[in-house]
Design a protein around this motif. Structure first.
Motif, PDB file in Angstrom:
ATOM      1  N   VAL A  43       0.860  -1.191   0.000  1.00 26.08           N
ATOM      2  CA  VAL A  43       0.000   0.000   0.000  1.00 26.08           C
ATOM      3  C   VAL A  43       0.894   1.238   0.000  1.00 26.08           C
ATOM      4  O   VAL A  43       2.021   1.196   0.473  1.00 26.08           O
ATOM      5  CB  VAL A  43      -0.900   0.065   1.255  1.00 26.08           C
TER       6      VAL A  43
ATOM      7  N   ASP B 113       3.946   9.484   0.463  1.00 34.42           N
ATOM      8  CA  ASP B 113       4.664   9.879   1.675  1.00 34.42           C
ATOM      9  C   ASP B 113       4.770   8.731   2.658  1.00 34.42           C
ATOM     10  O   ASP B 113       5.518   8.807   3.622  1.00 34.42           O
ATOM     11  CB  ASP B 113       4.031  11.129   2.312  1.00 34.42           C
ATOM     12  N   LEU B 114       4.026   7.651   2.405  1.00 33.44           N
ATOM     13  CA  LEU B 114       4.140   6.441   3.230  1.00 33.44           C
ATOM     14  C   LEU B 114       3.896   5.231   2.352  1.00 33.44           C
ATOM     15  O   LEU B 114       2.964   5.236   1.533  1.00 33.44           O
ATOM     16  CB  LEU B 114       3.113   6.451   4.374  1.00 33.44           C
TER      17      LEU B 114
ATOM     18  N   TYR C 198       0.502   5.726   0.489  1.00 33.14           N
ATOM     19  CA  TYR C 198      -0.365   6.854   0.845  1.00 33.14           C
ATOM     20  C   TYR C 198       0.262   8.158   0.367  1.00 33.14           C
ATOM     21  O   TYR C 198       1.490   8.290   0.371  1.00 33.14           O
ATOM     22  CB  TYR C 198      -0.584   6.898   2.356  1.00 33.14           C
TER      23      TYR C 198
ATOM     24  N   LYS D  55      -0.684  11.468   1.669  1.00 30.40           N
ATOM     25  CA  LYS D  55      -1.489  12.312   2.544  1.00 30.40           C
ATOM     26  C   LYS D  55      -0.994  13.753   2.582  1.00 30.40           C
ATOM     27  O   LYS D  55      -1.760  14.667   2.864  1.00 30.40           O
ATOM     28  CB  LYS D  55      -1.479  11.745   3.974  1.00 30.40           C
ATOM     29  N   PHE D  56       0.284  13.989   2.355  1.00 27.82           N
ATOM     30  CA  PHE D  56       0.833  15.324   2.557  1.00 27.82           C
ATOM     31  C   PHE D  56       1.509  15.909   1.326  1.00 27.82           C
ATOM     32  O   PHE D  56       2.013  17.010   1.368  1.00 27.82           O
ATOM     33  CB  PHE D  56       1.835  15.307   3.721  1.00 27.82           C
TER      34      PHE D  56
ATOM     35  N   SER E   3       4.037   0.727   2.538  1.00 30.08           N
ATOM     36  CA  SER E   3       4.211  -0.454   3.368  1.00 30.08           C
ATOM     37  C   SER E   3       3.962  -1.665   2.494  1.00 30.08           C
ATOM     38  O   SER E   3       3.018  -1.677   1.701  1.00 30.08           O
ATOM     39  CB  SER E   3       3.212  -0.404   4.529  1.00 30.08           C
TER      40      SER E   3
END
Lengths: 328, 328, 328, 328, 328, 328
Positions: free
Chosen positions: F201, F211-212, F203, F205-206, F214
């Motif tokens: 996955v 930015d993330l 993300y 978000k920012f 996993s």
């Protein structure tokens, strides 16, 4: 006064403590194979009835409330027995060996209109209570990723033999043992029990059941849980949740919150009451009793427990097939 | 490009650094009694003019900006000389020996319409910048009490003799030396320079000037400052401000903020950039140059410096008379 | 064997403990409104007489020694009652709501020639005993400045209501509660109870009584005490004394001494016995009993307590008027 | 200005630094086999003469002062050469391979009336200077037992080959290398170089020379030194002296003093200046130059160095024979 | 069930605990001069017989097993009395005042074919058990040097008088008290009780018996023990063993092992169970009972204890004569 | 002497350093858009040729070796240009924007028979070198699970704009930036680059790129890698690998090894040299030069780099489709 009984006096001892602190309950009966324990707890908590055979206990008409804390494979039959005897039931985790069993239990509870609650005592320790409140107050914004880690270095001596290592009796290894806690905490804090897909691996390097499990669990609102659990592995022992939100993050054990004040990153250390484990049991029992009196579904209801069991089953299946398991 | 000069190359060295980092300034002249220093700094910063006699420096017509960093008793005459020579002036703290001198300096600056700024470099270190921003964002609510502590164990060897210990040349001891910083920071953070009354004590236990001073300073909005300053005393060295507000508190060195999230007390640790002292000088000089270019009053103006000097005078007076001194 | 009674079984429980350890005392009677406590302490300490109404207790002729540990507003009437009934009295701090009350109590004790002692148990904890001895041995030289700090972050939950927050019943807030300890320790260690002037501020930001107080207290030998006390404020909790002397300094909690060996600054860490609080009570009661048997004035006599009460009154007055209060 | 030369530019580099800081010395010549070093140090310290062959250097008539820092087996011949050429000599430790060599060196120095000093730079580090002063002030009372421990875990990689491991060139292993420091410090702090008997063991477990040595060394005033030194052993690295006196004790690295204040045990932490190693060299060279100018015996004279060499010889002998060695 | 008796209820209390945990023993009799203790321990452990005169106890025919924990000078006569009465005996350390006494005791035990064991409880604490196992597994290779350090700062208050300080009754000071533990541990871990020579010093600076002792003890396989023991000295308290082997080293308290993985030095921290002292007593008694039942020599037999006593005697002799003492 | 050139002087500066330390290389040319850098590095490393346009550099016939350290989107064209110009190439990570580009680069290198190495400098830091050696020595047994965590709290200020955040130029966010390091280290330590399936996955978000991220990455020998990477998230910054093996485990940063000695769990702390980052570059360049001279495939060859790029592509695909990606 509600009359309460406890079956199984290992972890059940903490249930006795929790009931004893509750002003609306009288401890009425206990059951265990160990006569020493029956004797000493009967005295300590002035329990009028004690039995080696739990079926005798279930026959007590006046008994309304039952805690069950037995080896995993006994949870399903004893819980169903208790529900059918018309009792409201609090069962320790894991609620059953697998989701099939759990489904049956939930079904009986629904038919009998009895309260069925699973013992999720970690929710009641102070730092989890504080964290839950922070999340509800919006301190983290929207949570989108959760890491749930429970890595033990060694749970049993090398040559120990007990029912924990026998999959027929335990349902599995560390994943079945610690998984319910870590998943329940994650889903409860994320306020969402709707899982859509699961991908996982398990290892049996040191014992016949899983000693290490790792999985990615996706929820229907885009949250992913990264779960890691071990009963035995060469590592530094670790036990924590880490939550990632749009306005803040948090790590537990000990609880820290990560935020920004303006454009300055800050680390926030809350003052969390130091209490021993048993005060959590007192709160858990209080919630159970409240639900019984108000005939409400408990926060950690059998239905919620069933969803957790389905995740565990799916991780084992994914680990076996090497494929992702869809749950939507 | 503004042409800048620096008089006094002890603390003045940091001004040179600050000017050298400013794109709108050319370092044009330096003055000091020490020829070694003149030589080495002339080289290091490619300074075209250097003088043993600062009066020669002041004669340079093209020079517009001057930093003055001399022994305390020279601040008043040299600053006035520079202002009268038509320069904008940045003077090190304490700006003068006492408020009478400071008043004269402010008067001349006003008459000459020149910028007079006092060198309050502590305001520019990262944790003070962050704290000021937090206060402006309301993180502390209304501040009502400030503790400002600067306790040194020993500033000079027992038998040292220097102008610092000669009240005629220094204006006083630790209070005159560290007091301007601690008071300026307190008043700046409280955003209020209006003092109404002062009660203080000073001690001269180890040297001819004050080696310990303690005072309560009240502002017209109800804020009280508890000030403690020492140059020599048997104690653990301490240097911090502690601010008490209605919604939060803060302690510096290192910076911590105390608040509540709901009804949970929290301690907040901001991520503060680690910079060495000189980056603060860069920001201080930048503010000075900006004020010169925009003909604005600096944040730490001569007028603000004068108010601080009046507080110091009042503490000495209160210590001498044993009475409170009213300033309203 | 002296026969002793205890009125009020909150803090009074520790008096019971102290008496029980004293070979020259028999615990003879207790009084409290709480019958549970009366029962359980009667058993624990084999007390022959117990009363809900303390006046019954005072009627016991054979009773010679009384400890009084009641809400502040009851101290004055009950102590006077006990003295008039011919008993020697140990009263908890604060000895009264204000100095007027304290004066009456001292007067009655003097007239009745009875021992009146105030319970200053902090003097008896090991590090204070060691520090007092060090001061007497001259380790600090002449003390000239004392900082006495007792800053709590939060003493009561936000919405609590109890007599502590009612000035009629408590006499004031944190200042009345912790002030007697901090002032008594300061004056006892300085070996001087002669105060000449006081300047102070108090704040009521979070409750109807003072939640923060700060004051400078001057003694007739040139010593100044800087006192800071809070019941609620956003700060790191702090509780310590710091003493500044001509040959050394000390900080408590934990105890450190600052000195010089030749011209080398040293920090001295004494080995202080770790004892729990109650062993201090044992020593306090032992001193009380000794004074009774030898008809001596106790170290923390009613007269000393009165002087402390006068300081508290003066701080409140100074805070109200904004003026210094002279006491010489 | 004295003209100084340095032979050997390994440890000799620090001698260069020390001489460069001395206002009464001009560095006049250097000698080393490594031409790179000759070139770079000639530049750095503006040295007029440099030689590959030290005998050329010795021929410079105007040269009065010489430092010698060579592999151990060269110390004796080069020092004697320098003394015979009429120079005052500072030689690095160990001053020679054994006491026979040392004796010859001392004899020549005496005959030539030249200063012969051994480089005991550890004496000059701040905490040793402070400790020596404390002992002179009587802080420890009479010293009666000293523990001197220098345990290295591993000084050389397993397969390294260098002169250090060749007893013909080094005189021995760790004992010859670190022993002079630990013994000189012990005897200097005890203020007594008169040894009466020695009992010791050495081990060669990991290399051809001693990698571990342990000995009890008795002085004629009843003091015993327990010496432990290793170049390689499986242990936590340790390097400290521990002194036991009748009124106090001390441990170094970092320096702590153990005393009593009245009957309270205290641990004293002195404030010791943090300086890098070279400032010690500055003080060592200053002492050497002072002795030369005043024609005084240095504190760490050749004679003192000889006594240390005799102890080393005796430890080796005791280790070999398994018997105690008497020196009185 | 073996019937056991305990003579002396100071340290003997721990023997009672150890016997009470042993399923093959019934505690049958106790003896002590203190009637309070006799009463309270009789109750606590349901002991049928209790005596003020230990000779009465020895007369009980059915009693087979005896622990003796008396002041040192009583060990020899009471142990011999017990052996002659046909009992198997566990005696506290030091087993006697000196080796002559110990020899007699061993002789009687041999003649009477009775078990004589010395109470070496330190062997049974968890970190020693782990270390012993590591050594047996070869983790350290061959041990060649051991440092055994037991330095107390102050064992008794300055003016205390008790039998410990009377050489007639104690046999000596710290060396006799702590020496048996440190030597027994060293020899047991080295697996060699064959000592060949001893060189030592003792000091009596603060009391009539030795307050500091230091010695080198050589074994017949080349191992040297460096022993340091004090009852009073100005130092940081230290208590540890350090073992140096050809493949690894170890330090205790807390246990660390030093090794190499390939050519990388590593420090190994074992996970050692945290147990309180008494669990060691349980294991010690278990070993004693096993030896009695199997008529085997205990691991810490009288013979081993005698060898330790001979070392102590030799250290005292060496200290007195200033000469090495040979034991081969 | 090989002649080397460096294109891009950001990270390329470290390549210059590495080449400068290599005795078989002469730095011959550099290229960068920044003329300041060209000038200063030309001087520092005495580089004969410098260009703003890298194509000029590639035209130098005598140049054999090239390092390329440019924004990600330039890696593919410039590397191919260099290979086609007949150079051996070391390219910084990520080697390309995606696996399609990487494939082309590998193909060209193979056709041209040129060395293509990817700059995996983390492999060369001391603790990774030690860990790799431990694994080869079997200290961990068979590795079956690896956790690779690189969580940054904040990589860029909120409003920064640069090519890193433009997917067209960067290929992605944190996953593309830190992923190559974490995956390469994991696969290199596991000694297996054969991946079979991936589930992940990401993300945003920012920022517009991930930015993330996993993921679970499975190898064909049953090893699973749990990868977590972030460029921005509210968390405690974390950067480590954790390896789980059948005989031991390890965590890096700092390096700890978890094993058993017999049945005792131990934590092993290796002594790892403290070196700054650049010494790793020296070793990386040395490996590259060795491969060039011996015409061998580098350890971190283009082929290995390609496999890493395929994993990154698969994680992005899995994140997009919500499905597992099979690679076997």
């Amino acid at each position: 006064m509600l009359k309460a009984g406890v079956i199984g006096l290992g972890m059940g001892e903490n249930h006795l403590y929790g009931y004893s602190k509750n002003p609306e309950v009288r401890i009425w009966a206990i059951a265990d194979l160990d006569e020493e324990k029956l004797k000493s707890f009967s005295q300590k908590y002035s329990v009028p009835h004690s039995f080696k055979d739990y079926r005798e206990l279930l026959k007590l008409k006046e008994l309304e409330v039952i805690s069950i804390a037995l080896p995993n494979f006994l949870h399903c039959p004893v819980v169903i027995g208790a529900l059918e005897a018309g009792k409201d039931v609090l069962v320790e985790k894991p609620m059953a060996l697998n989701s099939q069993e759990a489904e049956k239990m939930v079904k009986v509870a629904r038919e009998k209109k009895k309260v069925l609650m699973v013992g999720m005592n970690y929710r009641y320790i102070p730092e989890m209570q504080v964290l839950k409140k922070f999340i509800e107050q919006g301190e983290l914004g929207n949570i989108y990723y959760i890491k749930a880690v429970a890595l033990r270095r060694k749970t049993f001596p090398k040559d120990s033999t007990n029912w924990f290592k026998d999959k027929q009796k335990s349902g599995g290894g560390g994943l079945v043992d610690m998984g319910p806690h870590m998943l329940d905490l994650s889903l409860w804090l994320a306020d969402n029990f709707d899982v859509t897909s699961i991908y996982g691996v398990t290892y049996n390097k040191f014992m016949p059941v899983d000693d290490l499990a790792s999985a990615l669990v996706k929820l229907n609102n885009g949250v992913t849980i990264n779960l890691e659990i071990s009963w035995e592995t060469f590592t530094k022992p670790q036990f924590f949740l880490s939550l990632f939100g749009t306005k803040g993050g948090a790590m537990t054990n000990p609880l820290k919150v990560y935020q920004e004040f303006g454009d300055t990153s800050v680390e926030v250390t809350p003052e969390v009451k130091k209490e021993d484990f048993t005060s959590g049991m007192e709160r858990e029992i209080a919630h159970f009793i409240k639900c019984i009196k108000e005939r409400k579904e408990p926060s950690s209801s059998g239905e919620k427990g069933l969803r957790v069991m389905r995740i565990l089953d799916a991780i084992y299946e994914s680990a076996k097939t090497g494929r992702e398991v869809r749950m939507d």
